[in-house]
Design a protein around this motif. Structure first.
Motif, short mmCIF file in Angstrom:
data_model
loop_
_atom_site.label_atom_id
_atom_site.label_comp_id
_atom_site.label_asym_id
_atom_site.label_seq_id
_atom_site.Cartn_x
_atom_site.Cartn_y
_atom_site.Cartn_z
N SER A 164 0.63 -1.17 -0.27
CA SER A 164 -0.16 -0.32 -0.13
C SER A 164 0.99 1.25 0.58
N THR A 165 2.17 1.09 0.34
CA THR A 165 2.87 2.41 1.12
C THR A 165 4.01 2.44 0.27
N SER A 166 4.53 1.44 -0.35
CA SER A 166 5.72 1.14 0.06
C SER A 166 6.76 1.85 -1.71
N MET A 167 5.41 1.95 -2.08
CA MET A 167 5.43 2.34 -3.62
C MET A 167 4.40 3.07 -4.16
N GLY A 168 5.31 3.98 -5.23
CA GLY A 168 4.30 4.58 -5.66
C GLY A 168 3.09 4.58 -7.12
N THR A 169 3.00 3.91 -8.00
CA THR A 169 2.29 3.52 -8.54
C THR A 169 2.72 2.10 -8.34
N LEU A 170 1.12 1.25 -8.68
CA LEU A 170 1.02 0.23 -8.65
C LEU A 170 -0.08 -0.03 -9.91
N VAL A 171 0.60 -1.11 -10.96
CA VAL A 171 -1.04 -1.45 -11.63
C VAL A 171 -0.99 -2.97 -11.50
N PHE A 172 -2.23 -3.61 -11.59
CA PHE A 172 -2.69 -4.68 -11.64
C PHE A 172 -3.28 -5.04 -12.59
N TYR A 173 -2.67 -6.24 -12.84
CA TYR A 173 -3.62 -7.17 -14.05
C TYR A 173 -4.38 -8.01 -13.33
N MET A 174 -5.15 -8.42 -14.22
CA MET A 174 -6.30 -9.46 -13.58
C MET A 174 -7.69 -9.29 -12.63
N GLY A 175 -7.39 -7.75 -12.33
CA GLY A 175 -7.80 -7.08 -10.99
C GLY A 175 -9.56 -6.82 -11.53
N MET A 176 -10.08 -7.17 -12.09
CA MET A 176 -11.66 -6.51 -11.80
C MET A 176 -12.85 -7.16 -11.73
N ALA A 177 -12.08 -8.73 -11.17
CA ALA A 177 -12.90 -9.28 -10.14
C ALA A 177 -12.97 -8.84 -9.23
N ASN A 178 -12.20 -8.34 -8.59
CA ASN A 178 -11.15 -8.46 -6.83
C ASN A 178 -10.85 -6.94 -6.91
N LEU A 179 -11.77 -5.91 -7.99
CA LEU A 179 -11.27 -4.26 -7.80
C LEU A 179 -11.96 -3.40 -6.72
N GLU A 180 -12.90 -4.29 -6.10
CA GLU A 180 -13.50 -3.57 -4.33
C GLU A 180 -12.53 -4.26 -3.35
N ASN A 181 -12.03 -5.21 -3.15
CA ASN A 181 -10.98 -5.90 -2.48
C ASN A 181 -9.97 -5.10 -2.57
#
Ligand code: SAM
Length: 380
Positions: A164-181
């Motif tokens: 959450s806090t150690s990296m500036g930009t995060l990119v999630f692949y395959m994350g749509m079903a899990n977006l809320e979480n």
């Protein structure tokens, strides 16, 4: 005679835009006897290996056409028959693409292989959405993360505290079903709920769509729009740069599908112009250039060209047809010595110049009638 050993190329086909496959990838694909391809690899690439056997092993959430073990077996089986196998994978084979697993199986089976990297979808989507993933004023750190953890796993393997806090930009692949979480976990572990988020689907293709929000509202927006995978989730301050750096999906014809009715041979140039303006050209030739029923009249004229004062060429097609027929008599441009040549417009003039000849007359208004007026002016 001993059979030549087969080989498997694990090729990254890039994110969708066919221009984003590497030259090496194309070269390997063209050598293939068999092409084993995925859901996310652009099917246009199959035309690069017209004689090869094509095997679709696409996988989509909930729709597993081929389990991974079957794909591995398929690669090994074909290579053992001495074939060159192109294993075409979306993006890069070694980024969330199970390319590592396939390569390990090949090693175990003693099959020769090479890995040809591809442009991974996060890199491509960032570029095409106008989101530089790093920027000195915003962040110097970047993480690629899978948003699709095995649902059977009770405990997440992602260390949300650190992520959450150690990296500036995060990119999630395959994350749509899990977006809320994903959003909840990031906020719960210290990320500002106002952190900008962009979701980019079908990146680099004419279907590309981008939705921008922040960690507190992106889920609502995604649901509201019915935004579906495949998509990447970009999280971080850099998302804000899209406002200034958007260039792909704001071109004048973006999102428009345009039927191109020109002949197949001429559709390409026009199609490229449309593409440059953002449109998706769809070739639908309604004109076909075919030879005349009889060449008698043309042949008679060709045989007495020295008697002809003016040759009028009214299109690029006319230029090509004329010179083609002329060559069947063993003649070339020299046969037009002494004959004035008139063309209807600059494109026809260009085609003529390809044959080493400049037009004497060109219409001002690019119409056949204009050629006649011009000739009259010259007293012909
Ligand atoms: C199994 S992973 C494959 C990743 C691939 N090996 C790569 O390097 O891009 C599939 C995920 O990649 C992302 N993806 C692939 N192509 C995409 C595209 N054109 N637009 C948006 N996301 C894409 C989506 O997150 C999708 O769920």
């Amino acid at each position: 005679m001993a059979q030549k050993p087969g080989k498997v190329y694990l090729i990254g086909a890039g994110p969708g835009d066919p221009g984003l496959m590497t030259l090496k990838g194309l070269e390997c694909l063209r050598q293939a006897d068999v092409v084993v391809y995925d859901y996310l690899a652009n099917p246009a690439f199959l035309e690069e290996a017209p004689a090869a056997e094509k095997v679709y092993v696409g996988k989509r959430k909930g729709l597993h056409h081929h389990p991974q073990e079957k794909i591995n077996e398929l690669l090994i089986e074909h290579a053992r028959q001495g074939k060159v196998v192109a294993r075409l994978k979306g993006g890069d084979p070694f980024v969330f693409g199970r390319g590592g697993e396939e390569a390990l199986e090949l090693v175990e089976a003693g099959i020769d292989f090479e890995v040809v990297p591809g442009v991974t979808s996060a890199v491509a989507a960032a570029a095409y959405a106008g989101i530089p993933m790093t920027h000195r004023d915003h962040t110097t750190t970047l993480g690629f993360i899978t948003g699709h953890e095995d649902p059977a796993k009770k405990l997440s393997r992602l260390d949300w505290e650190k992520l959450s806090t150690s990296m500036g930009t995060l990119v999630f692949y395959m994350g749509m079903a899990n977006l809320e979480n994903i959003c909840e976990q990031l906020v719960a572990h210290g990320r500002d709920p106002q952190t900008p988020v962009a979701v980019v689907r079908w990146a680099t293709t004419p279907r590309q769509e981008t939705l921008v929000g922040d960690l507190s509202n992106i889920v609502r927006k995604v649901r509201g729009e019915g935004f579906k995978p495949p998509a990447l989730i970009f999280i971080g301050e850099v998302v804000g740069l899209r406002k200034s750096l958007r260039w792909f999906d704001n071109r004048p014809l973006f999102g428009k599908r345009v039927l191109v009715t020109r002949t197949a041979a001429q559709a390409g140039v026009f199609g490229s112009l449309l593409q440059a303006a953002g449109a998706e050209p769809i070739a639908c030739p309604v004109i076909e250039i075919i030879p005349p029923k009889s060449y008698a009249e043309l042949d008679a004229a060709l045989q007495q060209l020295t008697e002809i004062d003016v040759l009028i060429l009214t299109s690029v097609n006319a230029v090509e047809a004329f010179f083609q027929r002329l060559s069947t008599f063993g003649l070339d441009v020299r046969a037009l010595f002494g004959t004035q040549v008139a063309v209807v417009g600059p494109k026809t003039a260009e085609a003529l110049q390809q044959h080493g000849l400049r037009p004497d007359v060109m219409a001002d208004d690019y119409r056949a009638e204009g050629v006649i007026s011009k000739l009259k002016e010259r007293g012909v």
